[in-house]
Design a protein around this motif. Structure first.
Motif, PDB file in Angstrom:
ATOM      1  N   VAL A   1       0.849  -1.191   0.000  1.00 54.48           N
ATOM      2  CA  VAL A   1       0.000   0.000   0.000  1.00 54.48           C
ATOM      3  C   VAL A   1       0.883   1.240   0.000  1.00 54.48           C
ATOM      4  O   VAL A   1       1.844   1.324   0.765  1.00 54.48           O
ATOM      5  N   ARG A   2       0.570   2.219  -0.841  1.00 50.36           N
ATOM      6  CA  ARG A   2       1.310   3.487  -0.890  1.00 50.36           C
ATOM      7  C   ARG A   2       1.071   4.277   0.393  1.00 50.36           C
ATOM      8  O   ARG A   2      -0.009   4.246   0.959  1.00 50.36           O
ATOM      9  N   SER A   3       2.083   5.041   0.789  1.00 50.55           N
ATOM     10  CA  SER A   3       1.988   5.836   2.012  1.00 50.55           C
ATOM     11  C   SER A   3       0.822   6.814   1.969  1.00 50.55           C
ATOM     12  O   SER A   3       0.151   7.047   2.986  1.00 50.55           O
ATOM     13  N   LYS A   4       0.548   7.396   0.819  1.00 53.99           N
ATOM     14  CA  LYS A   4      -0.561   8.352   0.705  1.00 53.99           C
ATOM     15  C   LYS A   4      -1.874   7.734   1.155  1.00 53.99           C
ATOM     16  O   LYS A   4      -2.667   8.365   1.850  1.00 53.99           O
ATOM     17  N   LEU A   5      -2.125   6.499   0.754  1.00 47.75           N
ATOM     18  CA  LEU A   5      -3.376   5.840   1.112  1.00 47.75           C
ATOM     19  C   LEU A   5      -3.430   5.528   2.598  1.00 47.75           C
ATOM     20  O   LEU A   5      -4.472   5.680   3.235  1.00 47.75           O
ATOM     21  N   VAL A   6      -2.318   5.099   3.162  1.00 50.62           N
ATOM     22  CA  VAL A   6      -2.265   4.788   4.593  1.00 50.62           C
ATOM     23  C   VAL A   6      -2.507   6.052   5.407  1.00 50.62           C
ATOM     24  O   VAL A   6      -3.324   6.076   6.330  1.00 50.62           O
TER      25      VAL A   6
END
Length: 66
Positions: free
Chosen positions: A43-48
């Motif tokens: 998962v990309r950091s932006k989504l987290v």
């Protein structure tokens, strides 16, 4: 946490099942390819962080930077 300097074409392995390859770098943009088992969430950091979460390892990393 392990921090590495890498060049285009380099790859990193994690265990026997995960490979991360740097396949293009242009200025500030770096494109990577990740080969991991389907059951391993990537998962990309932006989504987290949009969900209000930050992994503990990133909290430690950010607090240790000068």
């Amino acid at each position: 946490m392990l921090a590495l300097s890498v060049q285009e074409g380099d790859y990193i392995t994690i265990g026997d099942d995960i490979v991360i390859q740097i396949y293009a770098q242009k200025g500030k943009l770096t494109r990577i390819a990740i080969d991991a088992p389907r059951e391993m969430p990537v998962v990309r950091s932006k989504l987290v962080e949009e969900q209000g979460a930050t992994p503990e390892c990133m909290k430690r990393f950010r607090s240790s930077k000068p």
